[in-house]
Scaffold this active site. Sequence first.
Site, PDB file in Angstrom:
ATOM      1  CE1 TYR A  62      17.022  20.287  28.693  1.00  0.00           C
ATOM      2  CE2 TYR A  62      18.950  20.221  30.094  1.00  0.00           C
ATOM      3  CZ  TYR A  62      18.281  20.741  29.008  1.00  0.00           C
ATOM      4  OH  TYR A  62      18.872  21.697  28.245  1.00  0.00           O
ATOM      5  CG  HIS A 127      15.676  26.042  29.532  1.00  0.00           C
ATOM      6  ND1 HIS A 127      15.449  24.839  30.149  1.00  0.00           N
ATOM      7  CD2 HIS A 127      16.100  25.744  28.287  1.00  0.00           C
ATOM      8  CE1 HIS A 127      15.727  23.861  29.307  1.00  0.00           C
ATOM      9  NE2 HIS A 127      16.116  24.382  28.169  1.00  0.00           N
TER      10      HIS A 127
HETATM   11  P1  NAD Z   1      23.734  16.235  21.481  1.00  0.00           P
HETATM   12  O1  NAD Z   1      23.950  16.784  20.130  1.00  0.00           O
HETATM   13  O2  NAD Z   1      24.803  16.377  22.473  1.00  0.00           O
HETATM   14  O3  NAD Z   1      23.314  14.697  21.279  1.00  0.00           O
HETATM   15  C1  NAD Z   1      22.989  13.872  22.346  1.00  0.00           C
HETATM   16  C2  NAD Z   1      22.648  12.499  21.820  1.00  0.00           C
HETATM   17  O4  NAD Z   1      23.820  11.905  21.266  1.00  0.00           O
HETATM   18  C3  NAD Z   1      22.200  11.544  22.928  1.00  0.00           C
HETATM   19  O5  NAD Z   1      21.295  10.607  22.379  1.00  0.00           O
HETATM   20  C4  NAD Z   1      23.485  10.849  23.314  1.00  0.00           C
HETATM   21  O6  NAD Z   1      23.232   9.625  23.923  1.00  0.00           O
HETATM   22  C5  NAD Z   1      24.141  10.693  21.961  1.00  0.00           C
HETATM   23  N1  NAD Z   1      25.615  10.561  21.993  1.00  0.00           N
HETATM   24  C6  NAD Z   1      26.511  11.232  22.757  1.00  0.00           C
HETATM   25  N2  NAD Z   1      27.768  10.830  22.479  1.00  0.00           N
HETATM   26  C7  NAD Z   1      27.673   9.898  21.502  1.00  0.00           C
HETATM   27  C8  NAD Z   1      28.629   9.126  20.796  1.00  0.00           C
HETATM   28  N3  NAD Z   1      29.937   9.248  21.033  1.00  0.00           N
HETATM   29  N4  NAD Z   1      28.172   8.260  19.864  1.00  0.00           N
HETATM   30  C9  NAD Z   1      26.851   8.135  19.605  1.00  0.00           C
HETATM   31  N5  NAD Z   1      25.895   8.839  20.234  1.00  0.00           N
HETATM   32  C10 NAD Z   1      26.303   9.724  21.190  1.00  0.00           C
HETATM   33  O7  NAD Z   1      22.362  16.883  22.025  1.00  0.00           O
HETATM   34  P2  NAD Z   1      21.857  17.323  23.468  1.00  0.00           P
HETATM   35  O8  NAD Z   1      22.065  16.283  24.497  1.00  0.00           O
HETATM   36  O9  NAD Z   1      20.497  17.836  23.268  1.00  0.00           O
HETATM   37  O10 NAD Z   1      22.767  18.579  23.801  1.00  0.00           O
HETATM   38  C11 NAD Z   1      23.797  18.537  24.735  1.00  0.00           C
HETATM   39  C12 NAD Z   1      23.428  19.257  26.013  1.00  0.00           C
HETATM   40  O11 NAD Z   1      23.368  20.661  25.788  1.00  0.00           O
HETATM   41  C13 NAD Z   1      22.077  18.884  26.626  1.00  0.00           C
HETATM   42  O12 NAD Z   1      22.170  17.689  27.362  1.00  0.00           O
HETATM   43  C14 NAD Z   1      21.811  20.097  27.463  1.00  0.00           C
HETATM   44  O13 NAD Z   1      22.561  20.027  28.659  1.00  0.00           O
HETATM   45  C15 NAD Z   1      22.349  21.230  26.585  1.00  0.00           C
HETATM   46  N6  NAD Z   1      21.306  21.820  25.711  1.00  0.00           N
HETATM   47  C16 NAD Z   1      20.674  22.943  26.119  1.00  0.00           C
HETATM   48  C17 NAD Z   1      19.676  23.500  25.348  1.00  0.00           C
HETATM   49  C18 NAD Z   1      18.984  24.749  25.810  1.00  0.00           C
HETATM   50  O14 NAD Z   1      19.369  25.327  26.790  1.00  0.00           O
HETATM   51  N7  NAD Z   1      17.954  25.198  25.146  1.00  0.00           N
HETATM   52  C19 NAD Z   1      19.299  22.907  24.149  1.00  0.00           C
HETATM   53  C20 NAD Z   1      19.980  21.775  23.729  1.00  0.00           C
HETATM   54  C21 NAD Z   1      20.991  21.246  24.518  1.00  0.00           C
END
Ligand code: NAD
Length: 322
Positions: A62, A127
């Site tokens: 990230y 990952h």
């Molecule tokens: P998410 O679905 O959590 O969406 C994140 C987005 O939504 C960001 O732009 C954030 O600013 C916004 N957001 C958060 N709260 C909000 C609200 N209340 N209103 C409006 N917008 C809002 O997607 P993500 O961040 O990709 O997934 C969460 C976490 O999961 C990642 O940060 C990561 O730590 C993990 N993840 C891991 C993998 C993997 O291991 N392959 C893949 C995806 C996510």
Amino acid sequence: MAAPTLLELRPLGNTGLKLSCVGFGASPLGNVFGIISESDAIATVRRAFSLGVNFFDTSPYYGGTLSEKMLGKALKALEVPRNEYIVSTKCGRYKEGFDFSAERVTRSIDESLERLQLDYVDILHCHDIEFGSLDQIVTETIPALVKLKEAGKVKFIGITGLPLGIFSYVLDRVPPGTVDVILSYCHYGINDNTLEDLLPYLKSKGVGIISASPLAMGLLTESGPPEWHPAPPELKAACKAAASYCKEKGKNISKLAMQYSLSNKEISTVLVGMNSVKQVDENIAAAQELATVGKDEKTLTEVESILKPVKNQTWPSGIQQS
Ligand code: NAD
């Protein structure tokens, strides 16, 4: 000062860990969803912790290591004992590409611990394993992680990725209890809940379940997804229509989406990416409202009908679909 338990804690498989039902996804701290300043990153993590979030997830991938560095600074700034928060990071995926070799992942944890300013991580995930050879994950990567566990650098081992078939492929081939946790993303939300079918299997294996991306990486937000979002155009369009519909009705699609994902208690934690105190406040309030008054079933039904034509649509990921 201990974190107040404002949020429900849920057990993570057989690990003995109890995770806050809302987890902090730290990919936004790597500027993955737009630029965030160091002071905002620190304030966002502090706010989350003070409202009961005890689980923080990052990766060297990230922001090309930026997320780990920012999270490390923010956790240090909390000035609380190490056992009051749970940290996961990952290995095998880097800005430079994928490398799941034993040599690389063994080096990787030391680099991550240095950036995070920690002596150990609670969970180390392989990952996005669909981009590697799943047989290498089974025969080389996970045995290397077991050694890191024995060395005390890692408490538990996890695997992550998009296609759901990868999880049973690996879990059926490693000794029981070797893989403690899986992290699935974009498969337990309003538009796609295909993880549900896998829950009985995962439970039978005693594996902890982390579900990430309840907002479908921005699809289920008013401001919409980032440029790089891999969803097909019709899925993007349907989610946009659903978000606009909610807005017109004075509702917030992100709140609805959080509550949908949090409703299934077999999922230990819902990892949501947050880059502002406001987002933390909104997401924690959504969880608290769910626990006290429940979900807005009427709006949910309406949104589900808008999304019906694209229900469970996903996108290709990796070099194989098992
Ligand atoms: P998410 O679905 O959590 O969406 C994140 C987005 O939504 C960001 O732009 C954030 O600013 C916004 N957001 C958060 N709260 C909000 C609200 N209340 N209103 C409006 N917008 C809002 O997607 P993500 O961040 O990709 O997934 C969460 C976490 O999961 C990642 O940060 C990561 O730590 C993990 N993840 C891991 C993998 C993997 O291991 N392959 C893949 C995806 C996510």
